[in-house]
Design an enzyme around this catalytic site. Structure first.
Site, PDB file in Angstrom:
ATOM      1  N   TYR A   1      -2.653   0.716  10.757  1.00  0.00           N
ATOM      2  CA  TYR A   1      -2.726   0.079   9.439  1.00  0.00           C
ATOM      3  C   TYR A   1      -1.454   0.375   8.649  1.00  0.00           C
ATOM      4  O   TYR A   1      -0.869  -0.531   8.036  1.00  0.00           O
ATOM      5  CB  TYR A   1      -3.946   0.583   8.680  1.00  0.00           C
ATOM      6  CG  TYR A   1      -3.964   0.141   7.232  1.00  0.00           C
ATOM      7  CD1 TYR A   1      -4.270  -1.167   6.889  1.00  0.00           C
ATOM      8  CD2 TYR A   1      -3.660   1.044   6.203  1.00  0.00           C
ATOM      9  CE1 TYR A   1      -4.278  -1.583   5.559  1.00  0.00           C
ATOM     10  CE2 TYR A   1      -3.664   0.633   4.876  1.00  0.00           C
ATOM     11  CZ  TYR A   1      -3.975  -0.683   4.562  1.00  0.00           C
ATOM     12  OH  TYR A   1      -3.962  -1.080   3.249  1.00  0.00           O
TER      13      TYR A   1
ATOM     14  N   SER B   1       0.848  -1.186   0.000  1.00  0.00           N
ATOM     15  CA  SER B   1       0.000   0.000   0.000  1.00  0.00           C
ATOM     16  C   SER B   1       0.885   1.238   0.000  1.00  0.00           C
ATOM     17  O   SER B   1       2.025   1.199   0.475  1.00  0.00           O
ATOM     18  CB  SER B   1      -0.887   0.006   1.251  1.00  0.00           C
ATOM     19  OG  SER B   1      -1.578   1.232   1.385  1.00  0.00           O
TER      20      SER B   1
END
Length: 246
Positions: free
Chosen positions: A157, A144
């Site tokens: 996260y 990501s």
């Protein structure tokens, strides 16, 4: 008839029931791979498997799995190897996010993110490595942008994705001499149901064409999976105007 680029290759995808995972299943099946589908939602996996078989004429396997369960992950990998006769491609895609301030994040929410995004990736990779060594295979991690740049709105996260990226590249140095290719694919915002468990999903937040589509990320994964002698170490996937105004 031209041979497809992934003919005779066997792939396993975690988090395959929606979004990037589902799109990747289509891309790999289209390119000739047998595809094992893993996620928690068994009904969705069977629907996807039926579509892949009818559309691409490929062989599929459905293995419902919670990647937080070490034994279930080991079973997932071994059943794939048994059914297909080996494993050539592992796509570590399963993941979840909880966008809260650190002081508002419960211990349970923290552990769920860690167990899914970190432990699950480790369990699948550890079990698959011996098979990928045998096949000179491809190990692909869905990372990501949150694993490259600070994310004030979801720091835990982000930390899990920094771990994924660091683990993948460190492992790349360890298994390269064993002829295993390692790739990290880093999407920015992708229009999927990601985040829907905790509120508005990206699919609801963004209109079509506004951000990256899951099929675009899947094409990057499929490209990395075709590498036989080289490694595509890292691919970033984002809309063309992502950095405008910086």
């Amino acid at each position: 008839m031209t041979e497809k680029p992934l003919s005779e290759r066997n792939a396993l995808i975690t988090g395959a029931s929606s979004g990037i995972g589902r799109a990747t299943a289509h891309a790999l099946a289209r390119d000739g791979a047998k595809v094992a589908l893993s996620a928690r939602r068994e009904g969705k996996l069977h629907d996807i498997a039926e579509t892949l078989e009818s559309r691409y004429g490929t062989e599929t396997l459905v293995h419902p799995t919670d990647v937080r369960d070490e034994d279930a992950v080991a079973s997932m990998v071994e059943e794939t190897v048994s059914a297909f006769g080996g494993l050539d491609i592992l796509v570590n895609n399963a993941g979840l996010a909880r966008g809260k301030r650190v002081d508002d994040l419960s211990t349970e929410e923290f552990r769920t993110m860690q167990e899914t995004n970190v432990d699950g990736v480790f369990f699948a990779t550890r079990t698959a490595l011996s098979h990928l060594r045998e096949s000179s295979g491809n190990l692909i991690f869905v990372g990501s942008f949150a694993g490259q740049y600070p994310r004030p709105f979801n720091p835990v996260y982000a930390a899990t994705k920094w771990w994924v990226r660091g683990f993948a590249h460190s492992l790349e140095g360890q298994v390269g001499e064993d002829d295993v290719a390692v790739t990290v694919v880093n999407p920015s915002e992708v229009r999927t149901e990601f985040g829907s468990v905790y509120g508005e999903s990206f699919e609801e937040r963004f209109a079509e064409g506004e951000v990256t589509e899951p099929e675009e990320v899947a094409e990057a994964i499929a490209f990395a999976a075709t590498m036989e002698n080289s490694t595509i170490s890292e691919l970033d996937v984002y809309r063309r105007d992502k950095f405008s105004g910086f």
